[in-house]
Design a protein around this motif. Structure first.
Motif, PDB file in Angstrom:
ATOM      1  N   GLY A  67       0.798  -1.223   0.000  1.00  0.00           N
ATOM      2  CA  GLY A  67       0.000   0.000   0.000  1.00  0.00           C
ATOM      3  C   GLY A  67       0.829   1.270   0.000  1.00  0.00           C
ATOM      4  N   LEU A  68       2.141   1.152   0.058  1.00  0.00           N
ATOM      5  CA  LEU A  68       3.020   2.320   0.101  1.00  0.00           C
ATOM      6  C   LEU A  68       3.957   2.301  -1.099  1.00  0.00           C
ATOM      7  N   ASN A  69       4.196   3.492  -1.679  1.00  0.00           N
ATOM      8  CA  ASN A  69       5.230   3.531  -2.708  1.00  0.00           C
ATOM      9  C   ASN A  69       6.592   3.524  -2.010  1.00  0.00           C
ATOM     10  N   GLU A  70       7.635   3.356  -2.786  1.00  0.00           N
ATOM     11  CA  GLU A  70       8.984   3.208  -2.227  1.00  0.00           C
ATOM     12  C   GLU A  70       9.387   4.379  -1.347  1.00  0.00           C
ATOM     13  N   SER A  71       9.143   5.584  -1.822  1.00  0.00           N
ATOM     14  CA  SER A  71       9.583   6.761  -1.062  1.00  0.00           C
ATOM     15  C   SER A  71       8.832   6.875   0.260  1.00  0.00           C
ATOM     16  N   ARG A  72       7.535   6.581   0.271  1.00  0.00           N
ATOM     17  CA  ARG A  72       6.765   6.646   1.521  1.00  0.00           C
ATOM     18  C   ARG A  72       7.222   5.560   2.495  1.00  0.00           C
ATOM     19  N   MET A  73       7.473   4.344   1.967  1.00  0.00           N
ATOM     20  CA  MET A  73       7.935   3.260   2.821  1.00  0.00           C
ATOM     21  C   MET A  73       9.269   3.646   3.473  1.00  0.00           C
ATOM     22  N   LEU A  74      10.198   4.189   2.668  1.00  0.00           N
ATOM     23  CA  LEU A  74      11.495   4.578   3.217  1.00  0.00           C
ATOM     24  C   LEU A  74      11.363   5.748   4.193  1.00  0.00           C
ATOM     25  N   LEU A  75      10.436   6.665   3.917  1.00  0.00           N
ATOM     26  CA  LEU A  75      10.213   7.780   4.834  1.00  0.00           C
ATOM     27  C   LEU A  75       9.716   7.268   6.179  1.00  0.00           C
ATOM     28  N   PHE A  76       8.669   6.438   6.169  1.00  0.00           N
ATOM     29  CA  PHE A  76       8.140   5.912   7.425  1.00  0.00           C
ATOM     30  C   PHE A  76       9.173   5.054   8.155  1.00  0.00           C
ATOM     31  N   THR A  77       9.936   4.286   7.414  1.00  0.00           N
ATOM     32  CA  THR A  77      10.982   3.461   8.015  1.00  0.00           C
ATOM     33  C   THR A  77      12.026   4.330   8.690  1.00  0.00           C
ATOM     34  N   SER A  78      12.465   5.394   8.019  1.00  0.00           N
ATOM     35  CA  SER A  78      13.477   6.272   8.616  1.00  0.00           C
ATOM     36  C   SER A  78      12.916   6.977   9.844  1.00  0.00           C
ATOM     37  N   LEU A  79      11.634   7.331   9.812  1.00  0.00           N
ATOM     38  CA  LEU A  79      11.022   7.952  10.991  1.00  0.00           C
ATOM     39  C   LEU A  79      10.959   6.981  12.163  1.00  0.00           C
ATOM     40  N   LEU A  80      10.628   5.717  11.906  1.00  0.00           N
ATOM     41  CA  LEU A  80      10.619   4.723  12.976  1.00  0.00           C
ATOM     42  C   LEU A  80      12.014   4.522  13.559  1.00  0.00           C
ATOM     43  N   LEU A  81      13.021   4.461  12.689  1.00  0.00           N
ATOM     44  CA  LEU A  81      14.403   4.306  13.168  1.00  0.00           C
ATOM     45  C   LEU A  81      14.856   5.538  13.939  1.00  0.00           C
ATOM     46  N   ALA A  82      14.500   6.720  13.445  1.00  0.00           N
ATOM     47  CA  ALA A  82      14.866   7.961  14.144  1.00  0.00           C
ATOM     48  C   ALA A  82      14.189   8.019  15.506  1.00  0.00           C
ATOM     49  N   ASP A  83      12.936   7.570  15.591  1.00  0.00           N
ATOM     50  CA  ASP A  83      12.224   7.549  16.866  1.00  0.00           C
ATOM     51  C   ASP A  83      12.900   6.594  17.840  1.00  0.00           C
ATOM     52  N   GLU A  84      13.296   5.438  17.344  1.00  0.00           N
ATOM     53  CA  GLU A  84      13.995   4.471  18.192  1.00  0.00           C
ATOM     54  C   GLU A  84      15.325   5.035  18.685  1.00  0.00           C
ATOM     55  N   LEU A  85      16.059   5.695  17.793  1.00  0.00           N
ATOM     56  CA  LEU A  85      17.321   6.317  18.165  1.00  0.00           C
ATOM     57  C   LEU A  85      17.094   7.416  19.197  1.00  0.00           C
ATOM     58  N   HIS A  86      16.063   8.231  18.992  1.00  0.00           N
ATOM     59  CA  HIS A  86      15.748   9.310  19.935  1.00  0.00           C
ATOM     60  C   HIS A  86      15.430   8.740  21.314  1.00  0.00           C
ATOM     61  N   SER A  87      14.641   7.667  21.350  1.00  0.00           N
ATOM     62  CA  SER A  87      14.300   7.030  22.623  1.00  0.00           C
ATOM     63  C   SER A  87      15.539   6.496  23.328  1.00  0.00           C
ATOM     64  N   ALA A  88      16.447   5.898  22.559  1.00  0.00           N
ATOM     65  CA  ALA A  88      17.683   5.366  23.151  1.00  0.00           C
ATOM     66  C   ALA A  88      18.543   6.497  23.699  1.00  0.00           C
ATOM     67  N   GLN A  89      18.635   7.595  22.959  1.00  0.00           N
ATOM     68  CA  GLN A  89      19.416   8.741  23.426  1.00  0.00           C
ATOM     69  C   GLN A  89      18.786   9.361  24.667  1.00  0.00           C
ATOM     70  N   ALA A  90      17.453   9.460  24.688  1.00  0.00           N
ATOM     71  CA  ALA A  90      16.757  10.018  25.852  1.00  0.00           C
ATOM     72  C   ALA A  90      16.961   9.133  27.072  1.00  0.00           C
ATOM     73  N   ALA A  91      16.926   7.814  26.884  1.00  0.00           N
ATOM     74  CA  ALA A  91      17.140   6.884  27.992  1.00  0.00           C
ATOM     75  C   ALA A  91      18.550   7.034  28.556  1.00  0.00           C
ATOM     76  N   LEU A  92      19.530   7.229  27.687  1.00  0.00           N
ATOM     77  CA  LEU A  92      20.902   7.435  28.154  1.00  0.00           C
ATOM     78  C   LEU A  92      21.027   8.747  28.915  1.00  0.00           C
ATOM     79  N   ALA A  93      20.332   9.774  28.451  1.00  0.00           N
ATOM     80  CA  ALA A  93      20.410  11.085  29.096  1.00  0.00           C
ATOM     81  C   ALA A  93      19.752  11.069  30.472  1.00  0.00           C
TER      82      ALA A  93
END
Length: 107
Positions: free
Chosen positions: A44-70
């Motif tokens: 249901g997603l074109n390539e660019s949308r899939m990669l956008l949502f994927t990068s947002l999920l990864l960025a969110d995970e990274l942000h959570s990990a950084q916040a937990a460390l802080a």
């Protein structure tokens, strides 16, 4: 330079990497593939949308990990995440940046 075919979100991508980095890139691609599948129905997603949502999920995970460390107590500040943890964080940041660049170029 090695050339590899990666499967992410049900789609194939040909990429190049430094010789000897193939296994590392395969592990990173598996992480991205897992996040791509979390972002919804890949059909249901074109390539660019899939990669956008994927990068947002990864960025969110990274942000959570950084916040937990802080949030760790000051005594924990003397303990570093170690070279593997730092390498994983740097790899996730680069991967999120690259996924965003790919998504932008496909739009």
């Amino acid at each position: 330079m090695a050339q590899m075919k990666l499967e992410i979100g049900g789609r194939s991508f040909m990429v190049t990497c430094q010789d000897g980095e193939e296994s590392h890139l395969t592990r990173l691609a598996a992480m991205v593939d897992g996040k791509a599948r979390e972002s919804g129905d890949p059909a249901g997603l074109n390539e660019s949308r899939m990669l956008l949502f994927t990068s947002l999920l990864l960025a969110d995970e990274l942000h959570s990990a950084q916040a937990a460390l802080a949030e760790k107590p000051a005594a924990a500040d003397t303990v570093s995440p170690g070279p593997m943890g730092e390498q994983a964080i740097a790899s996730l940041e680069k991967l999120a940046d690259r996924a965003e660049q790919l998504a932008n170029s496909l739009e």
